[in-house]
Scaffold this active site. Structure first.
Site, PDB file in Angstrom:
ATOM      1  N   LEU A 172       7.849  86.508  23.780  1.00  0.00           N
ATOM      2  CA  LEU A 172       6.746  86.085  22.906  1.00  0.00           C
ATOM      3  C   LEU A 172       5.833  85.074  23.596  1.00  0.00           C
ATOM      4  O   LEU A 172       6.310  84.160  24.268  1.00  0.00           O
ATOM      5  CB  LEU A 172       7.355  85.439  21.645  1.00  0.00           C
ATOM      6  CG  LEU A 172       6.381  84.808  20.650  1.00  0.00           C
ATOM      7  CD1 LEU A 172       5.616  85.891  19.886  1.00  0.00           C
ATOM      8  CD2 LEU A 172       7.126  83.912  19.653  1.00  0.00           C
ATOM      9  N   SER A 215     -10.391  70.706  15.199  1.00  0.00           N
ATOM     10  CA  SER A 215     -11.347  69.737  15.740  1.00  0.00           C
ATOM     11  C   SER A 215     -11.908  68.849  14.635  1.00  0.00           C
ATOM     12  O   SER A 215     -12.488  67.808  14.901  1.00  0.00           O
ATOM     13  CB  SER A 215     -12.470  70.467  16.497  1.00  0.00           C
ATOM     14  OG  SER A 215     -12.947  71.571  15.750  1.00  0.00           O
ATOM     15  N   HIS A 237       4.665  67.164   7.213  1.00  0.00           N
ATOM     16  CA  HIS A 237       4.413  67.643   8.585  1.00  0.00           C
ATOM     17  C   HIS A 237       5.735  67.841   9.328  1.00  0.00           C
ATOM     18  O   HIS A 237       5.900  68.808  10.074  1.00  0.00           O
ATOM     19  CB  HIS A 237       3.514  66.659   9.344  1.00  0.00           C
ATOM     20  CG  HIS A 237       2.137  66.536   8.757  1.00  0.00           C
ATOM     21  ND1 HIS A 237       1.358  67.634   8.457  1.00  0.00           N
ATOM     22  CD2 HIS A 237       1.375  65.460   8.419  1.00  0.00           C
ATOM     23  CE1 HIS A 237       0.194  67.236   7.954  1.00  0.00           C
ATOM     24  NE2 HIS A 237       0.185  65.918   7.907  1.00  0.00           N
ATOM     25  N   ASP A 294      -1.041  75.758   6.492  1.00  0.00           N
ATOM     26  CA  ASP A 294      -1.638  74.766   5.599  1.00  0.00           C
ATOM     27  C   ASP A 294      -0.714  74.453   4.422  1.00  0.00           C
ATOM     28  O   ASP A 294       0.049  75.304   3.982  1.00  0.00           O
ATOM     29  CB  ASP A 294      -2.992  75.292   5.090  1.00  0.00           C
ATOM     30  CG  ASP A 294      -3.858  74.179   4.531  1.00  0.00           C
ATOM     31  OD1 ASP A 294      -3.576  72.992   4.815  1.00  0.00           O
ATOM     32  OD2 ASP A 294      -4.823  74.493   3.815  1.00  0.00           O
TER      33      ASP A 294
END
Ligand code: IPE
Ligand code: IPE
Ligand code: MG
Length: 252
Positions: free
Chosen positions: A135, A70, A41, A24
């Site tokens: 990973l 969502s 972003h 965030d």
């Protein structure tokens, strides 16, 4: 009677097997620089690259990243479509590299809301990396904890109806086996960057006993050193899982 050891300073949980992160703060990172949110972003993707690299180097088994919730469809349409484009472009650019580095990619969330092209790319990316043994990188996209539990219950109901499942009781294991994270260890360490202290509908079921770590660092600034500090914090915590402290100390 010998006194139970009480020295908490000796605790070392070792590395977490599974780290789950809410990435965030991208928007605020950009706005602080008088740049459009989109820029934040894009920079966020660079941070993802570093963090994935670090987790692979440290032999972390699973890294789960919350990329789009969502609820994020509620954002302005331009931001949503830009995030979808960035997701597609990032898959196109990065999947071969992930594959070369033995990383297995798994996308969780309701993929039916994505464009046909993006859905195809997701399927191919997962197939391409499915046999990798390093990973496991889980990307949560159009994911919600409520959605996950709901779809698990729906799958169980369908199986009961068709007779594929025939058991009178719903158990915790049964639900777990139908979650989108089935087969993965539960997260040991949860990190949220950007200063907010909430789960925002991330892995609700799976976080039942996870250690939480909140940092004000905005996601694009979250680097290997910052992750290392979160892991150090995790290592020194006493995980009691309902026991009392002395029981844990005498065990170890
Ligand atoms: C997280 O950063 C990324 C996504 C939700 C896609 P934000 O976009 O939420 O950044 P802030 O919280 O507005 O700074
Ligand atoms: C959570 O971040 C979702 C992702 C990081 C993908 P948000 O920024 O959307 O969360 P809220 O809305 O502030 O709780
Ligand atoms: Mg946010």
């Amino acid at each position: 009677m010998s006194a139970a050891p009480t020295d908490l300073s000796t605790i070392d949980n070792g590395n977490p097997r599974h780290i789950a992160i809410i990435m965030d703060g991208n928007g605020r990172w950009a706005q602080k620089r008088f740049m459009p949110r989109v820029f934040g972003h894009q920079q966020g993707v660079k941070a993802v690259r570093n963090i994935v690299e670090y987790c692979a180097e440290q032999h972390i088994e699973v890294l789960s990243l919350f990329a789009f919730s969502s609820e994020n469809w509620r954002r302005p349409e331009t931001e949503v479509s830009m995030l979808m484009e960035l997701f597609m472009a990032t898959l196109q650019r990065e999947v071969d590299k992930l594959d070369k580095n033995n990383i297995r990619l798994k996308i969780i969330g309701d993929k039916t809301a994505f464009s046909e092209k993006l859905q195809q790319k997701i399927i191919h990316s997962e197939q391409q990396t499915a046999d990798n043994t390093g990973l496991t990188l889980v990307i949560a996209a159009n994911y919600g904890g409520h959605w996950d539990i709901t779809q698990a219950v729906q799958k169980i109901a369908d199986k009961l109806q068709t007779g594929e499942l025939n058991q009178p009781f719903i158990t915790e294991d049964l639900i777990e086996q139908h979650l989108s994270t089935a087969g993965l260890p539960e997260p040991d360490l949860f990190i949220r960057t950007g200063g907010e202290q909430r789960i925002s509908n991330f892995l609700l079921w799976q976080l039942a006993y996870t250690e939480f770590y909140f940092t004000p660092i905005l996601w694009p600034d979250f680097d290997k050193q910052a992750l290392k500090e979160a892991i150090i914090s995790f290592k020194g915590r006493q995980r009691r899982f309902g026991h009392i402290g002395e029981q844990i100390l005498t065990q170890s």
